[in-house]
Design a protein around this motif. Structure first.
Motif, mmCIF file in Angstrom:
data_model
loop_
_atom_site.group_PDB
_atom_site.id
_atom_site.type_symbol
_atom_site.label_atom_id
_atom_site.label_comp_id
_atom_site.label_asym_id
_atom_site.label_seq_id
_atom_site.Cartn_x
_atom_site.Cartn_y
_atom_site.Cartn_z
ATOM 1 N N LEU A 66 0.816 -1.215 0.000
ATOM 2 C CA LEU A 66 0.000 0.000 0.000
ATOM 3 C C LEU A 66 0.849 1.264 0.000
ATOM 4 C CD1 LEU A 66 -2.703 -1.159 2.567
ATOM 5 C CD2 LEU A 66 -3.036 -0.815 0.110
ATOM 6 N N GLU A 67 2.185 1.103 0.047
ATOM 7 C CA GLU A 67 3.128 2.224 0.036
ATOM 8 C C GLU A 67 2.827 3.215 1.154
ATOM 9 O OE1 GLU A 67 3.152 3.914 -3.875
ATOM 10 O OE2 GLU A 67 4.080 2.149 -4.782
ATOM 11 N N VAL A 68 2.597 2.687 2.337
ATOM 12 C CA VAL A 68 2.315 3.517 3.506
ATOM 13 C C VAL A 68 3.626 4.075 4.050
ATOM 14 C CG1 VAL A 68 1.310 3.539 5.825
ATOM 15 C CG2 VAL A 68 0.310 2.087 4.042
ATOM 16 N N PRO A 69 3.701 5.376 4.357
ATOM 17 C CA PRO A 69 4.922 5.939 4.951
ATOM 18 C C PRO A 69 5.324 5.177 6.200
ATOM 19 C CG PRO A 69 3.423 7.695 4.325
ATOM 20 C CD PRO A 69 2.662 6.408 4.153
ATOM 21 N N LEU A 70 6.638 4.987 6.382
ATOM 22 C CA LEU A 70 7.111 4.161 7.486
ATOM 23 C C LEU A 70 6.680 4.694 8.845
ATOM 24 C CD1 LEU A 70 10.705 3.045 6.441
ATOM 25 C CD2 LEU A 70 8.513 1.913 6.055
ATOM 26 N N GLU A 71 6.612 6.026 9.005
ATOM 27 C CA GLU A 71 6.168 6.577 10.288
ATOM 28 C C GLU A 71 4.764 6.086 10.626
ATOM 29 O OE1 GLU A 71 7.252 8.294 7.687
ATOM 30 O OE2 GLU A 71 8.466 10.031 8.266
ATOM 31 N N HIS A 72 3.886 6.052 9.624
ATOM 32 C CA HIS A 72 2.523 5.583 9.859
ATOM 33 C C HIS A 72 2.488 4.064 10.008
ATOM 34 C CE1 HIS A 72 -1.738 5.874 10.120
ATOM 35 N NE2 HIS A 72 -1.967 5.197 9.013
ATOM 36 N N CYS A 73 3.420 3.372 9.354
ATOM 37 C CA CYS A 73 3.505 1.917 9.522
ATOM 38 C C CYS A 73 3.719 1.560 10.987
ATOM 39 C CB CYS A 73 4.650 1.347 8.686
ATOM 40 S SG CYS A 73 4.358 1.332 6.906
ATOM 41 N N ASN A 74 4.563 2.321 11.664
ATOM 42 C CA ASN A 74 4.812 2.048 13.078
ATOM 43 C C ASN A 74 3.527 2.140 13.898
ATOM 44 O OD1 ASN A 74 7.540 1.403 13.100
ATOM 45 N ND2 ASN A 74 8.202 3.512 13.373
ATOM 46 N N SER A 75 2.678 3.113 13.597
ATOM 47 C CA SER A 75 1.424 3.252 14.340
ATOM 48 C C SER A 75 0.488 2.084 14.040
ATOM 49 C CB SER A 75 0.745 4.581 14.015
ATOM 50 O OG SER A 75 0.309 4.628 12.672
ATOM 51 N N LEU A 76 0.551 1.539 12.824
ATOM 52 C CA LEU A 76 -0.256 0.357 12.493
ATOM 53 C C LEU A 76 0.222 -0.866 13.255
ATOM 54 C CD1 LEU A 76 -2.654 -0.015 10.390
ATOM 55 C CD2 LEU A 76 -1.441 2.152 10.242
ATOM 56 N N PHE A 77 1.537 -1.013 13.420
ATOM 57 C CA PHE A 77 2.057 -2.130 14.210
ATOM 58 C C PHE A 77 1.609 -2.011 15.664
ATOM 59 C CE2 PHE A 77 4.724 -3.209 10.651
ATOM 60 C CZ PHE A 77 4.976 -4.568 10.817
#
Length: 268
Positions: A66-77
């Motif tokens: 989904l090409e999600v920015p890594l900063e937002h990926c952390n919040s998803l984890f």
């Protein structure tokens, strides 16, 4: 214009609904995303509805697809019950030696054409010798090339933008790109709020040509450049994913000749 940052994750919001929203924003069906990531459509549906919890590996694959920015990926984890996966490493650290060497090689190889390294806030982190040559040609301090913000010098008076022959086009493109990036970058959003863009915002509806050149006025005549970007492939570090190298490639023989001659003089 008020730029709002990307909504931050709060603990009550689980990962599944956020993944569904991100998939819809990417205009992908469940089947599309399932085929890209190699998981079943049924399992993806269960993840999005909260009936199944994705493994860390599955969540990573979905976010990368989904090409999600890594900063937002952390919040998803965090929302999925895992520790943040992606870290921010200082560019000056020993772990980044290979990255710094790669950047240095690309910058040097780009001479006699200018090239600059930009951070996530459009700050100039490094520049090659030809960037200083270009600044010298237009009468800007050559030692300021690595001490400025590209967005600021393009949009505010007294910077590189004053020497553009087509400032409306370049400023419009810069503003649009920065505005998109600011949706998930509060610091950049704050910077944009300090800048005014009446002229280029008013012309947003006008049509641009297929290829917009950066046209710069100098005492040696007009210099025309094509802008291209180099980014790191498959980065798993927030610092690395935010880096990009902008190359100003001369678009005609006169620009090549002027830059080559000026660069060779700078070596003497």
């Amino acid at each position: 214009m008020s730029i709002q940052p990307f909504p931050r994750t709060t603990p009550p919001i689980t990962a599944g609904p956020q993944l569904r929203l991100l998939r819809r924003q990417a205009r992908l069906s469940q089947l599309d995303l399932a085929l890209i990531t190699g998981i079943s459509q049924r399992h993806l549906s269960c993840i999005e509805t909260g009936r199944a919890k994705p493994s860390p590996g599955t969540l990573h694959n979905l976010l990368m697809a989904l090409e999600v920015p890594l900063e937002h990926c952390n919040s998803l984890f965090l929302a999925a019950g895992y520790a943040p996966r992606y870290k921010t490493t200082e560019l000056s650290s020993a772990a980044m030696t290979a990255v710094r060497d790669a950047i240095s090689h690309v910058l040097h190889a780009n001479n006699p054409a200018p090239a600059i390294v930009l951070g996530s806030h459009w700050e100039v982190l490094a520049a090659n010798a030809s960037t200083g040559v270009l600044f010298d040609l237009v009468g800007l301090p050559t030692d300021s090339a690595q001490e400025l913000n590209l967005l600021t010098t393009l949009l505010q008076p007294g910077g590189l933008g004053d020497h553009l022959i087509n400032p409306e086009e370049i400023r419009r493109l810069a503003w649009q790109r920065a505005t998109r990036e600011a949706l998930d970058n509060p610091t950049l959003a704050s910077l944009l709020q300090t800048l005014s863009a009446p002229d280029y915002c008013a012309s947003m509806a006008s049509e641009l040509p297929p290829l917009v050149l950066t046209r710069i006025r100098t005492p040696q005549g007009e210099l025309n450049f094509m802008s291209t970007f180099t980014t790191f492939g498959m980065p798993l570090d927030i610092t690395v994913t935010s880096l990009r190298i902008e190359h100003l490639i001369p678009a005609d023989a006169q620009t090549w000749q002027t830059m080559t001659a000026a660069y060779e003089r700078s070596l003497c």
